[in-house]
Design a protein around this motif. Structure first.
Motif, short mmCIF file in Angstrom:
data_model
loop_
_atom_site.label_atom_id
_atom_site.label_comp_id
_atom_site.label_asym_id
_atom_site.label_seq_id
_atom_site.Cartn_x
_atom_site.Cartn_y
_atom_site.Cartn_z
N VAL A 62 -72.64 116.79 -22.87
CA VAL A 62 -72.04 115.48 -22.47
C VAL A 62 -72.27 115.46 -20.84
N SER A 63 -72.69 114.17 -20.52
CA SER A 63 -72.91 113.98 -19.18
C SER A 63 -71.65 113.04 -18.61
N TYR A 64 -71.31 113.26 -17.46
CA TYR A 64 -70.09 112.63 -16.84
C TYR A 64 -70.52 112.04 -15.67
N GLU A 65 -69.77 110.91 -15.35
CA GLU A 65 -70.07 110.21 -13.85
C GLU A 65 -69.97 111.16 -12.74
N GLN A 66 -70.88 111.05 -11.60
CA GLN A 66 -70.90 111.89 -10.62
C GLN A 66 -70.19 110.72 -9.32
N TYR A 67 -69.20 111.41 -8.76
CA TYR A 67 -68.59 110.68 -7.83
C TYR A 67 -68.86 111.09 -6.34
N PHE A 68 -69.37 110.43 -5.68
CA PHE A 68 -69.89 110.63 -4.27
C PHE A 68 -68.83 110.54 -3.13
N GLY A 69 -68.84 111.62 -2.33
CA GLY A 69 -68.20 111.57 -1.01
C GLY A 69 -68.99 110.43 -0.18
N PRO A 70 -68.44 110.22 1.05
CA PRO A 70 -68.88 109.27 2.23
C PRO A 70 -69.91 110.04 2.86
N GLY A 71 -70.38 111.13 2.74
CA GLY A 71 -71.55 111.76 3.35
C GLY A 71 -71.40 112.20 4.96
N THR A 72 -72.21 113.11 5.18
CA THR A 72 -72.30 113.56 6.79
C THR A 72 -73.47 112.99 7.30
N ARG A 73 -73.65 112.24 8.43
CA ARG A 73 -74.84 111.96 8.75
C ARG A 73 -75.19 112.73 9.98
N LEU A 74 -76.30 113.58 9.78
CA LEU A 74 -76.87 114.57 10.58
C LEU A 74 -78.08 113.99 11.55
N THR A 75 -77.90 114.22 12.86
CA THR A 75 -78.89 113.84 13.76
C THR A 75 -79.47 115.12 14.59
N VAL A 76 -80.54 115.36 14.32
CA VAL A 76 -81.30 116.68 14.99
C VAL A 76 -82.01 116.21 16.05
N THR A 77 -81.60 116.73 17.43
CA THR A 77 -82.49 116.02 18.74
C THR A 77 -83.30 117.23 19.12
#
Lengths: 111, 116
Positions: B101-116
């Motif tokens: 059985v597949s269930y819905e995936q719930y996503f978090g807000p994310g981490t925005r990474l910037t590499v300089t």
């Protein structure tokens, strides 16, 4: 790799207009999912379509799965600024139900 | 309403430095996913956990990326050393688990990474 191609890539319209975005593949899928992702947030599942020819409605959004289960469309009636976001289609497959996403359609609805 | 928590929301780091992201899934969700989303692309699965075990890490660049979920609850994704091409949004998701059985995936807000 079973790629999902979404079109158009970008769409900018005025409030009240109708629009349709597409998700296509050369492969048959057992099911297809549509997500909306707002800026700075994660994707949120809108609908899952499973049966060829299936049509599902979610308020002003109408989702259709092609008869051959190789394509899908999302139609929005009377678009509103709150509909602005990235619309992603995804297939779920494999023993671990892995999600594979298309590149998305970035929709902007101007007031 | 239960949500997937991620921190930090934003991270700026210099190339060759180490960086780590944290995810706390929805309580009771045994399956946890880390995705990377490059600007203009859809999310791509990096690693999938079932409880504390890795189920799929086929797309994880193992020379510089590592992920762990020691107690089967929260998870950490690490990059060492970071490269310019690692700039992206890192999303965590969780779902219930069932056989066949597949269930819905719930996503978090994310981490925005910037590499300089």
């Amino acid at each position: 790799t079973q790629l999902l191609e979404q079109s158009p890539q970008f769409l900018s319209i005025q409030e009240g207009e109708n629009l349709t975005v597409y998700c296509n593949s050369s492969s048959v899928f057992s099911s297809l999912q549509w997500y909306r992702q707002e800026p700075g947030e994660g994707p949120v599942l809108l609908v899952t379509v499973v049966t060829g020819g299936e049509v599902k409605k979610l308020k002003r959004l109408t989702f259709q799965f092609g008869d051959a289960r190789k394509d899908s469309s999302l139609h929005i009636t009377a678009a509103q600024p709150g509909d602005t976001g990235l619309y992603l289609c995804a297939r779920q497959g494999g023993s671990n139900y892995k999600l594979t996403f298309g590149k998305g359609t970035l929709l902007t609805v101007n007031p | 309403e239960a949500e997937v928590a991620q921190s930090p929301r934003y991270k700026i780091t210099e190339k060759s430095q180490a960086v780590a992201f944290w995810c706390d899934p929805i309580s009771g969700h045994a399956t946890l996913y880390w995705y990377r989303q490059i600007l203009g692309q859809g999310p791509e699965l990096l690693v999938q956990f079932q409880d504390e075990s890795v189920v799929d890490d086929s797309q994880l660049p193992k020379d510089r990326f590592s992920a762990e979920r020691l107690k089967g609850v929260d998870s950490t994704l690490k990059i060492q050393p970071a490269e310019l091409g690692d700039s992206a949004m890192y999303l965590c998701a969780s779902s219930l688990t069932g056989t066949g059985v597949s269930y819905e995936q719930y996503f978090g807000p994310g981490t925005r990474l910037t590499v300089t």
